[in-house]
Every structure is written in structure tokens, then in C-alpha cells.
Design a protein around this motif. Sequence first.
Motif, PDB file in Angstrom:
ATOM      1  N   PRO A 234      54.134  25.589  91.776  1.00  0.00           N
ATOM      2  CA  PRO A 234      54.268  26.808  92.581  1.00  0.00           C
ATOM      3  C   PRO A 234      55.733  27.240  92.732  1.00  0.00           C
ATOM      4  N   LEU A 235      55.956  28.548  92.644  1.00  0.00           N
ATOM      5  CA  LEU A 235      57.314  29.068  92.789  1.00  0.00           C
ATOM      6  C   LEU A 235      57.691  29.074  94.266  1.00  0.00           C
ATOM      7  N   GLY A 236      58.967  29.024  94.514  1.00  0.00           N
ATOM      8  CA  GLY A 236      59.424  29.143  95.901  1.00  0.00           C
ATOM      9  C   GLY A 236      60.642  28.291  96.190  1.00  0.00           C
ATOM     10  N   VAL A 237      61.149  28.457  97.401  1.00  0.00           N
ATOM     11  CA  VAL A 237      62.308  27.679  97.849  1.00  0.00           C
ATOM     12  C   VAL A 237      61.790  26.374  98.435  1.00  0.00           C
ATOM     13  N   TYR A 238      62.282  25.253  97.934  1.00  0.00           N
ATOM     14  CA  TYR A 238      61.838  23.949  98.429  1.00  0.00           C
ATOM     15  C   TYR A 238      62.834  23.351  99.406  1.00  0.00           C
ATOM     16  N   LYS A 239      64.063  23.794  99.289  1.00  0.00           N
ATOM     17  CA  LYS A 239      65.068  23.307 100.234  1.00  0.00           C
ATOM     18  C   LYS A 239      66.160  24.363 100.330  1.00  0.00           C
ATOM     19  N   ASP A 240      66.558  24.676 101.538  1.00  0.00           N
ATOM     20  CA  ASP A 240      67.647  25.631 101.719  1.00  0.00           C
ATOM     21  C   ASP A 240      68.491  25.180 102.900  1.00  0.00           C
ATOM     22  N   GLU A 241      69.792  25.285 102.733  1.00  0.00           N
ATOM     23  CA  GLU A 241      70.749  24.848 103.755  1.00  0.00           C
ATOM     24  C   GLU A 241      70.472  23.414 104.196  1.00  0.00           C
ATOM     25  N   GLY A 242      70.051  22.601 103.218  1.00  0.00           N
ATOM     26  CA  GLY A 242      69.840  21.183 103.491  1.00  0.00           C
ATOM     27  C   GLY A 242      68.558  20.860 104.229  1.00  0.00           C
ATOM     28  N   GLU A 243      67.737  21.879 104.496  1.00  0.00           N
ATOM     29  CA  GLU A 243      66.484  21.648 105.221  1.00  0.00           C
ATOM     30  C   GLU A 243      65.302  21.801 104.273  1.00  0.00           C
ATOM     31  N   VAL A 244      64.384  20.830 104.323  1.00  0.00           N
ATOM     32  CA  VAL A 244      63.191  20.918 103.481  1.00  0.00           C
ATOM     33  C   VAL A 244      62.301  22.046 103.997  1.00  0.00           C
TER      34      VAL A 244
ATOM     35  N   HIS B   8      60.017  38.611  87.926  1.00  0.00           N
ATOM     36  CA  HIS B   8      60.372  37.208  88.136  1.00  0.00           C
ATOM     37  C   HIS B   8      61.817  36.936  87.708  1.00  0.00           C
ATOM     38  N   LEU B   9      62.267  37.653  86.684  1.00  0.00           N
ATOM     39  CA  LEU B   9      63.657  37.475  86.237  1.00  0.00           C
ATOM     40  C   LEU B   9      64.633  37.911  87.318  1.00  0.00           C
ATOM     41  N   VAL B  10      64.283  38.982  88.022  1.00  0.00           N
ATOM     42  CA  VAL B  10      65.157  39.471  89.099  1.00  0.00           C
ATOM     43  C   VAL B  10      65.284  38.399  90.183  1.00  0.00           C
ATOM     44  N   LYS B  11      64.133  37.786  90.542  1.00  0.00           N
ATOM     45  CA  LYS B  11      64.164  36.723  91.555  1.00  0.00           C
ATOM     46  C   LYS B  11      64.915  35.502  91.036  1.00  0.00           C
ATOM     47  N   ALA B  12      64.710  35.204  89.749  1.00  0.00           N
ATOM     48  CA  ALA B  12      65.376  34.035  89.165  1.00  0.00           C
ATOM     49  C   ALA B  12      66.884  34.212  89.197  1.00  0.00           C
ATOM     50  N   LYS B  13      67.333  35.421  88.900  1.00  0.00           N
ATOM     51  CA  LYS B  13      68.780  35.661  88.900  1.00  0.00           C
ATOM     52  C   LYS B  13      69.344  35.528  90.309  1.00  0.00           C
ATOM     53  N   LYS B  14      68.582  36.006  91.278  1.00  0.00           N
ATOM     54  CA  LYS B  14      69.018  35.899  92.676  1.00  0.00           C
ATOM     55  C   LYS B  14      69.193  34.423  93.059  1.00  0.00           C
TER      56      LYS B  14
ATOM     57  N   ALA C 196      70.526  16.737  99.086  1.00  0.00           N
ATOM     58  CA  ALA C 196      70.386  17.963  98.280  1.00  0.00           C
ATOM     59  C   ALA C 196      70.461  19.169  99.223  1.00  0.00           C
ATOM     60  N   TYR C 197      71.139  20.236  98.780  1.00  0.00           N
ATOM     61  CA  TYR C 197      71.370  21.372  99.679  1.00  0.00           C
ATOM     62  C   TYR C 197      70.401  22.523  99.430  1.00  0.00           C
ATOM     63  N   TYR C 198      70.192  22.838  98.158  1.00  0.00           N
ATOM     64  CA  TYR C 198      69.373  24.023  97.848  1.00  0.00           C
ATOM     65  C   TYR C 198      68.549  23.760  96.588  1.00  0.00           C
ATOM     66  N   ILE C 199      67.233  23.881  96.699  1.00  0.00           N
ATOM     67  CA  ILE C 199      66.334  23.670  95.558  1.00  0.00           C
ATOM     68  C   ILE C 199      65.334  24.826  95.531  1.00  0.00           C
ATOM     69  N   GLU C 200      65.234  25.487  94.410  1.00  0.00           N
ATOM     70  CA  GLU C 200      64.244  26.557  94.295  1.00  0.00           C
ATOM     71  C   GLU C 200      63.621  26.526  92.906  1.00  0.00           C
ATOM     72  N   ARG C 201      62.320  26.889  92.853  1.00  0.00           N
ATOM     73  CA  ARG C 201      61.665  27.031  91.553  1.00  0.00           C
ATOM     74  C   ARG C 201      61.372  28.507  91.324  1.00  0.00           C
ATOM     75  N   VAL C 202      61.781  28.990  90.163  1.00  0.00           N
ATOM     76  CA  VAL C 202      61.549  30.389  89.798  1.00  0.00           C
ATOM     77  C   VAL C 202      60.927  30.413  88.400  1.00  0.00           C
ATOM     78  N   SER C 203      60.616  31.600  87.929  1.00  0.00           N
ATOM     79  CA  SER C 203      60.057  31.722  86.588  1.00  0.00           C
ATOM     80  C   SER C 203      60.767  32.846  85.840  1.00  0.00           C
ATOM     81  N   ALA C 204      60.675  32.824  84.520  1.00  0.00           N
ATOM     82  CA  ALA C 204      61.379  33.821  83.714  1.00  0.00           C
ATOM     83  C   ALA C 204      60.415  34.614  82.842  1.00  0.00           C
ATOM     84  N   HIS C 205      59.124  34.639  83.207  1.00  0.00           N
ATOM     85  CA  HIS C 205      58.162  35.194  82.258  1.00  0.00           C
ATOM     86  C   HIS C 205      57.862  36.687  82.446  1.00  0.00           C
ATOM     87  N   THR C 206      58.311  37.293  83.535  1.00  0.00           N
ATOM     88  CA  THR C 206      58.185  38.748  83.663  1.00  0.00           C
ATOM     89  C   THR C 206      59.509  39.291  84.199  1.00  0.00           C
ATOM     90  N   VAL C 207      59.701  40.597  84.095  1.00  0.00           N
ATOM     91  CA  VAL C 207      60.968  41.172  84.566  1.00  0.00           C
ATOM     92  C   VAL C 207      61.130  41.003  86.086  1.00  0.00           C
TER      93      VAL C 207
END
Lengths: 71, 250
Positions: B238-248, B184-190, B171-182
Amino acid sequence: MANLLTIETKRCKGCGLCAYVCPKKILELDMSNVNDKGYNPIKCIDMSECTACAMCARMCPDSVIKVERDV
Amino acid sequence: MGKVVYEKSKGLTDNPLSYCPGCLHGTIHKLVAESLVELEVLDRAVTVASVGCSVVAYQFFNCDAVQAAHGRAPAVATGIKRVSPDSIVFTYQGDGDLAAIGMAEIVHAAHRGENITVIFVNNGIYGMTGGQMAPTTLITQKTSTSPFGRKEATTGKPLKVSEMIAQIPSAYYIERVSAHTVPHLVKAKKAIKKAFENQIHGKGFSMVEVLSTCSIGWHMTPVESLSHVENSMMPYFPLGVYKDEGEVIS
């Protein structure tokens, strides 16, 4: 000329999320009006207060609101 | 005429959404559609719709689409991406689809490192079928199949999908975001945009988990359900990046 909110009331489902996120609290459900879907659509009660921040439009799940800023 | 600050994305069709009032599916659809338009890939995008409330997502995204069998969207996306590598293929799945019946497909799509984008909408319940308990349902949460609240003793703890998929080496990129406030929506879109950029640059498997609501299934008003995401779901997921560029990322 003030900022402009165009609300497509026929698509509105009256969930009220836009009113909840509006920092100026100038959006509310129009209880005197029912659209074809059977919902009370949203309306703006004081357009002069609108800052065109577009938080309402970003939150709206049904893309009901178009926001234009006076320039 | 003033300057348009926000209007409906060209990535969405004019069909009225079939979702309940206040359902954040619509908001997440907008993020996906806006990302595709901004990256100028809408004309070569392919939606793979799942089974659940978003089963008719093909009516709403203004691009090509396939509707897959329950849970099998990543397998269908694999096939489309392999025969048509220029297409930008994404699946749009809920937690009943991805985390339950489709767990094998998502795990092995990530395991093979398929160059696809997965939008995983987690609202902790089966919305379409009447609010049954899902693997992601929170402990003590009442659903139609856990009327006294989910109990750990009989059904275990809610599944943390992002954490789990992040452990898959390919897996290369995994992130958890939320859509419940504006904000958070900005981060989710990113995050969603980044997941599509990864696919455009051939980086591999990207998945964005979006915490969402089901006000009908949760028996709350749309505004109350936003607070439920903040107060009940976010502490466990918890929100956040769990994996990026193939690194946990721990």
C-alpha cells in the motif's frame, strides 16, 4: 501557432508509454520509420489537438519529449 | 517560441539510458534529477549507485557519484556524508540490492539515523541478472527461479521494506509511492523532494520506496506492466507515509 512537441526520435525506444498516457490519444508509434537503435519512434498524428499538458513528457523514461505551449 | 512546459532536466546527462524500453527507472531518474535541480543542490549532490540495472546510474545523474559494492550503498553513503557533511548524498537502489544482500546495511544506516536519502526502487524482481525471484516478488508471480510461481510454503511472503524500516526508532521519514501513472509521479516527486529537504535540514534518515516495473522480467508489454503495478503490486504494497518526523504513522 499551435503548441509544440519536439520529439528526439533518435533516443526513443518505442515503449509507447507516452501514447498510453496521452489524454488526446494523438501519439502513436511511427511504423514507417526505424531509428538507429532499431525502434519505431513515437510521432504526433494531430498536433492541433495537443493541449501541452506534458503528460507524455513526464511519463517518458528517456526524456525524449520537449513540450512548449503557445502563448 | 512558446513557453516551455516540460523539457529534459539539467540534472541528467546526455548519455542514452541503458534501461530497457518502458523501464520506469528512467522516469524515476527524472524525478530525482528534477528534485535536486529545484532544491538547488545539484552541484553538491553525490549519487551512490547500487548493483542491479541502475549500476551505471553515475553515467546518468549530472553530479558526483560512487558505485558501491552490491547492497553496500548505504554504508558508502554513510562514509561520504560523514567526511563531507555539506554534500547531499543519496543512494539509488533496487529491491534485489536493498531488500536482499543489502538488508543489513539499510537497517543499520536507518538504525544510526544517518542523514542520507535512499531512493528504493521496488519492481519485485532481479531485472539485470535475468528476472530471478527477489524478496519482494509477489506470491504466485513467475520468475526464472520460481517458474511455477512464488510459493509461500517454501519462500514466505514478500518483504514489506517500508513498513519494516519505519519500525526502526532512528529512521526519520519513510514513504512508499508509485511511478506508474502521471498523478502518482507528481506524488512521488513530492516525496523524493521532501526526502532531500530532510537531508538539507539535517533531519536524518529518509527513504522513499518507489513501485516500478520490469516489463522484460515480467514478460509483459510496458503498458501491461503499468496495470500490473496498479492491480497486483499496490494491493500488497500500500502507498502512503509510514513514518514522518520520526513518528510511525499507522
